[in-house]
Structures are given as structure tokens and as C-alpha cells.
Design a protein around this motif. Structure first.
Motif, PDB file in Angstrom:
ATOM      1  N   PHE A 184     -48.659 -26.267 -14.163  1.00 11.98           N
ATOM      2  CA  PHE A 184     -47.485 -27.023 -13.711  1.00 11.98           C
ATOM      3  C   PHE A 184     -47.884 -28.172 -12.797  1.00 11.98           C
ATOM      4  O   PHE A 184     -47.426 -29.299 -12.971  1.00 11.98           O
ATOM      5  CB  PHE A 184     -46.509 -26.095 -12.991  1.00 11.98           C
ATOM      6  N   ASP A 185     -48.748 -27.882 -11.825  1.00 11.09           N
ATOM      7  CA  ASP A 185     -49.062 -28.852 -10.772  1.00 11.09           C
ATOM      8  C   ASP A 185     -49.568 -30.179 -11.331  1.00 11.09           C
ATOM      9  O   ASP A 185     -49.098 -31.254 -10.927  1.00 11.09           O
ATOM     10  CB  ASP A 185     -50.101 -28.277  -9.807  1.00 11.09           C
ATOM     11  N   PHE A 186     -50.535 -30.114 -12.238  1.00  7.49           N
ATOM     12  CA  PHE A 186     -51.122 -31.341 -12.778  1.00  7.49           C
ATOM     13  C   PHE A 186     -50.073 -32.178 -13.510  1.00  7.49           C
ATOM     14  O   PHE A 186     -50.023 -33.399 -13.360  1.00  7.49           O
ATOM     15  CB  PHE A 186     -52.270 -31.004 -13.733  1.00  7.49           C
ATOM     16  N   ILE A 187     -49.237 -31.519 -14.294  1.00  7.85           N
ATOM     17  CA  ILE A 187     -48.212 -32.239 -15.051  1.00  7.85           C
ATOM     18  C   ILE A 187     -47.191 -32.847 -14.109  1.00  7.85           C
ATOM     19  O   ILE A 187     -46.788 -34.008 -14.266  1.00  7.85           O
ATOM     20  CB  ILE A 187     -47.533 -31.295 -16.059  1.00  7.85           C
ATOM     21  N   PHE A 188     -46.767 -32.078 -13.123  1.00 11.22           N
ATOM     22  CA  PHE A 188     -45.746 -32.545 -12.179  1.00 11.22           C
ATOM     23  C   PHE A 188     -46.240 -33.751 -11.378  1.00 11.22           C
ATOM     24  O   PHE A 188     -45.467 -34.688 -11.127  1.00 11.22           O
ATOM     25  CB  PHE A 188     -45.369 -31.409 -11.229  1.00 11.22           C
ATOM     26  N   MET A 189     -47.521 -33.740 -10.992  1.00  9.58           N
ATOM     27  CA  MET A 189     -48.064 -34.814 -10.167  1.00  9.58           C
ATOM     28  C   MET A 189     -48.470 -36.039 -10.978  1.00  9.58           C
ATOM     29  O   MET A 189     -48.440 -37.159 -10.457  1.00  9.58           O
ATOM     30  CB  MET A 189     -49.279 -34.309  -9.383  1.00  9.58           C
ATOM     31  N   MET A 190     -48.847 -35.842 -12.227  1.00 10.43           N
ATOM     32  CA  MET A 190     -49.415 -36.943 -13.001  1.00 10.43           C
ATOM     33  C   MET A 190     -48.433 -37.584 -13.975  1.00 10.43           C
ATOM     34  O   MET A 190     -48.596 -38.747 -14.333  1.00 10.43           O
ATOM     35  CB  MET A 190     -50.650 -36.446 -13.768  1.00 10.43           C
ATOM     36  N   VAL A 191     -47.440 -36.826 -14.438  1.00  9.22           N
ATOM     37  CA  VAL A 191     -46.511 -37.338 -15.450  1.00  9.22           C
ATOM     38  C   VAL A 191     -45.096 -37.281 -14.883  1.00  9.22           C
ATOM     39  O   VAL A 191     -44.547 -36.202 -14.673  1.00  9.22           O
ATOM     40  CB  VAL A 191     -46.599 -36.517 -16.755  1.00  9.22           C
ATOM     41  N   SER A 192     -44.501 -38.436 -14.677  1.00  7.90           N
ATOM     42  CA  SER A 192     -43.154 -38.485 -14.096  1.00  7.90           C
ATOM     43  C   SER A 192     -42.111 -38.125 -15.151  1.00  7.90           C
ATOM     44  O   SER A 192     -42.353 -38.249 -16.351  1.00  7.90           O
ATOM     45  CB  SER A 192     -42.876 -39.886 -13.537  1.00  7.90           C
ATOM     46  N   PRO A 193     -40.924 -37.677 -14.720  1.00  5.94           N
ATOM     47  CA  PRO A 193     -39.863 -37.307 -15.680  1.00  5.94           C
ATOM     48  C   PRO A 193     -39.418 -38.462 -16.561  1.00  5.94           C
ATOM     49  O   PRO A 193     -38.911 -38.245 -17.668  1.00  5.94           O
ATOM     50  CB  PRO A 193     -38.723 -36.833 -14.771  1.00  5.94           C
ATOM     51  N   THR A 194     -39.594 -39.705 -16.088  1.00  5.49           N
ATOM     52  CA  THR A 194     -39.194 -40.871 -16.884  1.00  5.49           C
ATOM     53  C   THR A 194     -40.322 -41.387 -17.771  1.00  5.49           C
ATOM     54  O   THR A 194     -40.151 -42.379 -18.478  1.00  5.49           O
ATOM     55  CB  THR A 194     -38.734 -42.002 -15.948  1.00  5.49           C
ATOM     56  N   ASN A 195     -41.458 -40.733 -17.725  1.00 11.44           N
ATOM     57  CA  ASN A 195     -42.607 -41.133 -18.534  1.00 11.44           C
ATOM     58  C   ASN A 195     -42.266 -40.956 -20.026  1.00 11.44           C
ATOM     59  O   ASN A 195     -41.775 -39.900 -20.428  1.00 11.44           O
ATOM     60  CB  ASN A 195     -43.816 -40.274 -18.162  1.00 11.44           C
ATOM     61  N   PRO A 196     -42.533 -41.952 -20.859  1.00 15.02           N
ATOM     62  CA  PRO A 196     -42.217 -41.818 -22.294  1.00 15.02           C
ATOM     63  C   PRO A 196     -43.026 -40.721 -22.992  1.00 15.02           C
ATOM     64  O   PRO A 196     -42.659 -40.291 -24.090  1.00 15.02           O
ATOM     65  CB  PRO A 196     -42.567 -43.196 -22.865  1.00 15.02           C
ATOM     66  N   ALA A 197     -44.102 -40.254 -22.343  1.00 12.45           N
ATOM     67  CA  ALA A 197     -44.950 -39.229 -22.959  1.00 12.45           C
ATOM     68  C   ALA A 197     -44.665 -37.838 -22.405  1.00 12.45           C
ATOM     69  O   ALA A 197     -45.431 -36.910 -22.673  1.00 12.45           O
ATOM     70  CB  ALA A 197     -46.423 -39.577 -22.748  1.00 12.45           C
ATOM     71  N   ILE A 198     -43.582 -37.680 -21.659  1.00 10.65           N
ATOM     72  CA  ILE A 198     -43.311 -36.398 -21.005  1.00 10.65           C
ATOM     73  C   ILE A 198     -43.137 -35.273 -22.021  1.00 10.65           C
ATOM     74  O   ILE A 198     -43.562 -34.130 -21.782  1.00 10.65           O
ATOM     75  CB  ILE A 198     -42.070 -36.498 -20.085  1.00 10.65           C
ATOM     76  N   ASP A 199     -42.533 -35.555 -23.179  1.00 10.69           N
ATOM     77  CA  ASP A 199     -42.326 -34.502 -24.178  1.00 10.69           C
ATOM     78  C   ASP A 199     -43.637 -33.963 -24.731  1.00 10.69           C
ATOM     79  O   ASP A 199     -43.702 -32.812 -25.174  1.00 10.69           O
ATOM     80  CB  ASP A 199     -41.463 -35.031 -25.334  1.00 10.69           C
ATOM     81  N   SER A 200     -44.665 -34.781 -24.732  1.00  8.90           N
ATOM     82  CA  SER A 200     -45.970 -34.370 -25.246  1.00  8.90           C
ATOM     83  C   SER A 200     -46.821 -33.705 -24.170  1.00  8.90           C
ATOM     84  O   SER A 200     -47.938 -33.269 -24.466  1.00  8.90           O
ATOM     85  CB  SER A 200     -46.731 -35.584 -25.805  1.00  8.90           C
ATOM     86  N   ALA A 201     -46.303 -33.656 -22.945  1.00  7.94           N
ATOM     87  CA  ALA A 201     -47.094 -33.113 -21.837  1.00  7.94           C
ATOM     88  C   ALA A 201     -46.475 -31.896 -21.185  1.00  7.94           C
ATOM     89  O   ALA A 201     -47.198 -31.049 -20.648  1.00  7.94           O
ATOM     90  CB  ALA A 201     -47.303 -34.194 -20.774  1.00  7.94           C
TER      91      ALA A 201
END
Length: 286
Positions: free
Chosen positions: A220-237
Motif C-alpha cells: 500500500f505505502d509505495f502506491i499511496f506515496m508514488m501514484v496520486s489518485p488523479t494519476n491516469p495510471a492509477i488503475d494499473s497500479a
């Protein structure tokens, strides 16, 4: 006998209160719809039906499975190599061991922030180095084709320290006399590694594999810190835990969040049982 129960009572109470009871509580919550101020109403299997009908849930499980089954074997393989190297008599051994141990005490959030800067497509050092060789650097964290790979790299790097410490302790438990006897028989370092080190280290590798898979499924931590909720790639992460956080604390669907958490618990439980069943084929305790 009563003194024994008295001494284990604090640990037993901790397990009951903080681990066992929350499992049953989550299971109960998953059959309810939650409203404001803690109000809830029984909804039966509605949360599970909605969860399994949501393609976002399946995508998160797919991402988590890919992350776990790619990151864990790679991190364990690298950790074994590092542990074997740090088990040798080399100059500056204490310094190198301390350097790798720093990964153990570094918070995942801090690791995520550092790698987020390294991955930056405009001024990140990784793309800057690739530019020296005229290699176009990808958008590591915003390209759906690269974002999960980027997280796997960070997860692998962050897991090496903990795995190395455990594997190093296992290596130091292997009798030196076995290597001396193999050397007298003409065995080389490669033969000794595959015929002595790996078989005798297999119980430690098994332990590392079990805790690594459990940890990987809870990324969870890495995704939460590195990929923002508005990131277009969030569904893939996004992982299962990330989606649980989204449902529980962002949109307030605590019933569905509880269902997600309980299904993940079952997946981890089944995987752990399977690992214990398969250990008989490759783990050597003697």
C-alpha cells in the motif's frame, strides 16, 4: 501450569484483541451497510455481489498477484546472493552489512518519496542517466505500461534488507565443517552453494517466502506515496489494500471495504496453507 498461562496471558490477550477479534469483526461488517455516526443495517451478501461485479476489484487483485509473484522471487534471489556475499570475510564487512540494514529501518513512505523523485520523467536521475546513452526514459509513474513495473522495482529494493538479515542468520547456522569437507573432496564454490548452502538454507528461505508473500499482498505505502489518485495510471497500479483504503476512508463504503479485506484474508490464508503443503518437496530440515 497456571504460572505458564499467566506468563503467556499478555501475548494471548494481544492476539485476541488486535488480531483474532478484528477478523470476526470484519467478517460481520462485510454483511452490513454502514451509514453516518456508526449506524448500520444488515444487507446479506449484497456487498460481496457488488464487489465481485466491479471490474475495478478484479483489476486490483490482478495487480496484486502480479506484484507478489514477480517481486517476491526476485527479491529473495537477490537477497540470497547479497547474504552469501556478506557472509564472507571481506574488507569493510560491517559497513556493507550496516548499509543494507538501513533498508530495514527506513520507513516505506520515505522510500516511496525518494523513488518518486528518482522516477520523475522531467528531472529524475534515472531518466537523466538513460539520456547519457541516448535512451528515452519512459514516464515511469504515469504510463500504465510502466507504473506497476516501477512499483515492483521499488518493492524489490525495499525488501532486500529485511530478507538479507534473516537469510544471513540462516547462513551463519550452517556448520563450516561441511564446506571444509566438500573442499577436501574437490568441490568448488558453485557446487557447495547448490549442494550445501541452498539445501541447508531452505528452511530460512521458506520462512522468508511466507512472510514476503503476506507482505506483498498488503502492499500500500509505495502506491499511496508514488501514484496520486488523479494519476491516469492509477488503475494499473492500485492494489487490493489501496482499493480497501479508497472504499473505507475516501468514499465511506465500509461494508464493501470489509468484504474486500476479508476476501484478501482468505486469499493470503489459502496461499500460506499451500506454501506449507508444498514445503515438503523442497525444504530440508536435516
Amino acid at each position: 501450569m497456571y504460572w505458564g498461562y499467566l506468563f503467556i496471558a499478555p501475548t494471548l490477550l494481544g492476539l485476541l484483541i488486535f488480531y483474532i477479534f478484528p477478523v470476526f469483526q470484519t467478517f460481520f461488517y462485510s454483511f452490513n451497510d454502514w451509514g453516518d455516526f456508526g449506524s448500520y443495517s444488515w444487507s446479506g451478501l449484497e456487498n460481496y455481489e457488488e464487489m465481485f461485479a466491479n471490474p475495478e476489484i478484479w483489476d486490483s487483485f490482478r495487480n496484486t498477484l502480479i506484484y507478489a509473484f514477480v517481486m517476491v522471487p526476485i527479491s529473495i534471489a537477490i537477497s540470497i546472493i547479497v547474504a552469501v556475499l556478506l557472509n564472507q570475510k571481506i574488507k569493510g564487512l560491517t559497513f556493507y552489512r550496516t548499509l543494507f540494514f538501513l533498508l530495514v529501518v527506513t520507513m516505506p513512505a520515505a522510500i516511496g518519496m525518494i523513488w518518486k523523485w528518482l522516477y520523475n520523467a522531467d528531472y529524475g536521475i534515472i531518466n537523466h542517466i538513460l539520456g547519457w546513452f541516448s535512451i528515452p526514459g519512459p514516464d515511469w509513474l504515469t504510463d500504465p505500461n510502466w507504473v506497476l513495473i516501477s512499483i515492483i522495482i521499488v518493492g524489490t529494493w525495499g525488501a532486500i534488507g529485511t530478507n538479507m538479515v534473516i537469510l544471513l542468520s540462516g547462513l551463519q547456522g550452517i556448520p563450516k565443517s561441511l564446506y571444509e569437507a566438500a573442499s577436501l573432496d574437490g568441490a568448488g564454490s558453485t557446487y557447495s552453494f547448490f549442494k550445501i548452502t541452498l539445501p541447508l538454507l531452505s528452511p530460512t528461505i521458506f520462512f522468508v517466502a511466507v512472510i514476503s508473500f503476506i507482505s506483498a499482498f498488503q502492499v500500500f505505502d509505495f502506491i499511496f506515496m508514488m501514484v496520486s489518485p488523479t494519476n491516469p495510471a492509477i488503475d494499473s497500479a492500485q492494489s487490493v489494500i489501496y482499493l480497501f483504503y479508497h472504499y473505507a476512508f475516501v468514499i465511506g463504503e465500509k461494508g464493501i471495504a470489509a468484504a474486500i479485506a476479508f476476501v484478501l484474508f482468505l486469499v493470503i490464508l489459502v496461499l500460506t496453507i499451500l506454501q506449507f503443503r508444498l514445503q515438503k518437496r523442497w525444504v530440508h530440515y536435516e
